[in-house]
Design an enzyme around this catalytic site. Structure first.
Site, PDB file in Angstrom:
ATOM      1  N   GLU A 175      15.292   5.517  -9.132  1.00 56.98           N
ATOM      2  CA  GLU A 175      13.902   5.606  -9.573  1.00 56.98           C
ATOM      3  C   GLU A 175      13.543   7.054  -9.895  1.00 56.98           C
ATOM      4  OE1 GLU A 175      11.507   3.861  -6.484  1.00 56.98           O
ATOM      5  OE2 GLU A 175      12.469   1.892  -6.666  1.00 56.98           O
ATOM      6  N   ARG A 193      14.119  -2.684  -1.274  1.00 61.01           N
ATOM      7  CA  ARG A 193      14.767  -1.474  -1.736  1.00 61.01           C
ATOM      8  C   ARG A 193      15.688  -1.814  -2.907  1.00 61.01           C
ATOM      9  NH1 ARG A 193      11.345   0.768   0.199  1.00 61.01           N
ATOM     10  NH2 ARG A 193      11.274   2.345   1.853  1.00 61.01           N
ATOM     11  N   HIS A 196       7.147   0.774  -8.250  1.00 59.59           N
ATOM     12  CA  HIS A 196       7.183   1.014  -6.795  1.00 59.59           C
ATOM     13  C   HIS A 196       5.779   1.273  -6.243  1.00 59.59           C
ATOM     14  CE1 HIS A 196      10.085   2.457  -3.420  1.00 59.59           C
ATOM     15  NE2 HIS A 196       9.022   1.854  -2.911  1.00 59.59           N
TER      16      HIS A 196
END
Length: 321
Positions: free
Chosen positions: A268, A239, A287
């Site tokens: 993000e 994370r 991601h």
């Protein structure tokens, strides 16, 4: 009899949703890439019996307190730090995630990111594409070996163990840090436990796979990066908020570490002007840890299965709380 109503926060395959549509009225946000606006999510949640959400969707106390009919939130991820579990429990909402099915896929991506960072793969690709390759030289885009180096895994869960198995194939020394000793990993994978500080000091590659909790937020701060070898690489597929991003930028700028491979970021998505993207020793990807067609399809099906189970009054397959 009124059919239950399900709202899905991203556009998914109609084929995957077919079984769910047989028992419920299903509405989707009509975009695969754009997050559903907060006001739309709040409005839909008030009507919904079930939500199928992404990590980018904040399922907080405000949303849950106004969603009188809501029975289940199925999150398309292993993590669920976007969901207020305490508020969900108080309102009787079941929370589900998608563990296990993405373990090997995420481990593949983690090791690919490690290799790409160490061997300067993306940098070399751009070098060729930009027409800079004019001759050969002994140290042209020379990177770092991976084989027989030490890898330090922060978070020896299932994904961490899968990464360790891949590291074994490269003859690497596997070190790990976890909340608790993982005796099975030590026995089966030859992993050696270290304190957090020892792992940072001894590892050639530090791989962060820990979930985000209050205990892990900003775990990687200035002091942590200063403990790492100057030749070490930092890989984060956990994370983004586990890392103090300013501290990471500073460590890279001052050559306190050799490079970083990042699949996750503090906020993000990041823009093209982000400081980390200006550094050639950083490999940054959007991601995509579990993003294989097979795995994402399985995750979507699992979310639907969990929703259908709850709507039928049964126990879901992968209940968080």
């Amino acid at each position: 009899m009124t059919r239950p109503y399900v709202f899905i926060t991203r556009k998914l395959s109609e084929e995957i949703l077919a079984p769910l549509k047989e028992i419920a009225d299903v509405q989707m946000w009509n975009s695969e890439s754009e997050a559903v606006p907060r006001e739309v999510l709040l409005e839909e949640a008030q009507k919904a019996d079930a939500l199928l959400t992404m990590l980018s969707d904040k399922v907080d106390r405000e949303l849950l307190s106004h969603s009188r009919n809501l029975k289940v939130v199925a999150n398309l991820a292993v993590g669920y730090d976007n969901i207020d579990l305490e508020a969900a429990s108080e309102t009787g909402v079941i929370v589900c995630n998608t563990p296990d099915v993405l373990t090997e896929t995420t481990a593949d991506l983690t090791f690919a990111l490690l290799l790409a960072t160490a061997r300067r793969i993306t940098e070399a690709q751009e070098y060729v594409k930009e027409g800079q390759w004019q001759s050969w030289s002994p140290y042209l885009l020379a990177g770092a070996d991976v084989h027989h180096k030490s890898i330090g895994v922060i978070g020896m869960g299932k994904i961490g163990q899968a990464v360790a198995r891949r590291a074994n194939g490269f003859g690497m020394e596997v070190l790990y840090h976890n909340r608790n000793r993982h005796l099975e990993a030590e026995r089966e994978l030859g992993a050696s436990y270290r304190s957090f500080e020892q792992l940072l000091e001894q590892s050639d590659f530090v791989v962060c796979l820990t979930p985000l909790t209050e205990a892990t937020r900003h775990l990687f701060d200035r002091d942590a990066f200063k403990l790492m070898k100057k030749s070490a690489f930092f890989i984060n597929v956990g994370r983004g908020q586990v890392v103090d991003e300013e501290a990471l930028i500073e460590a890279l700028q001052q050559n306190e570490i050799a490079g970083a491979g990042l699949d996750v970021f503090y906020q993000e998505p990041i823009g093209s002007e982000h400081p980390l993207l200006k550094m050639p020793q950083v490999v940054a990807i959007p991601h995509i840890g579990s993003a294989s067609v097979e795995t994402r399809t399985t995750m979507m099906k699992l979310c639907c299965d969990n929703i259908m189970a709850v709507l039928h009054g049964k126990e879901p397959k992968t209940k968080v709380r």
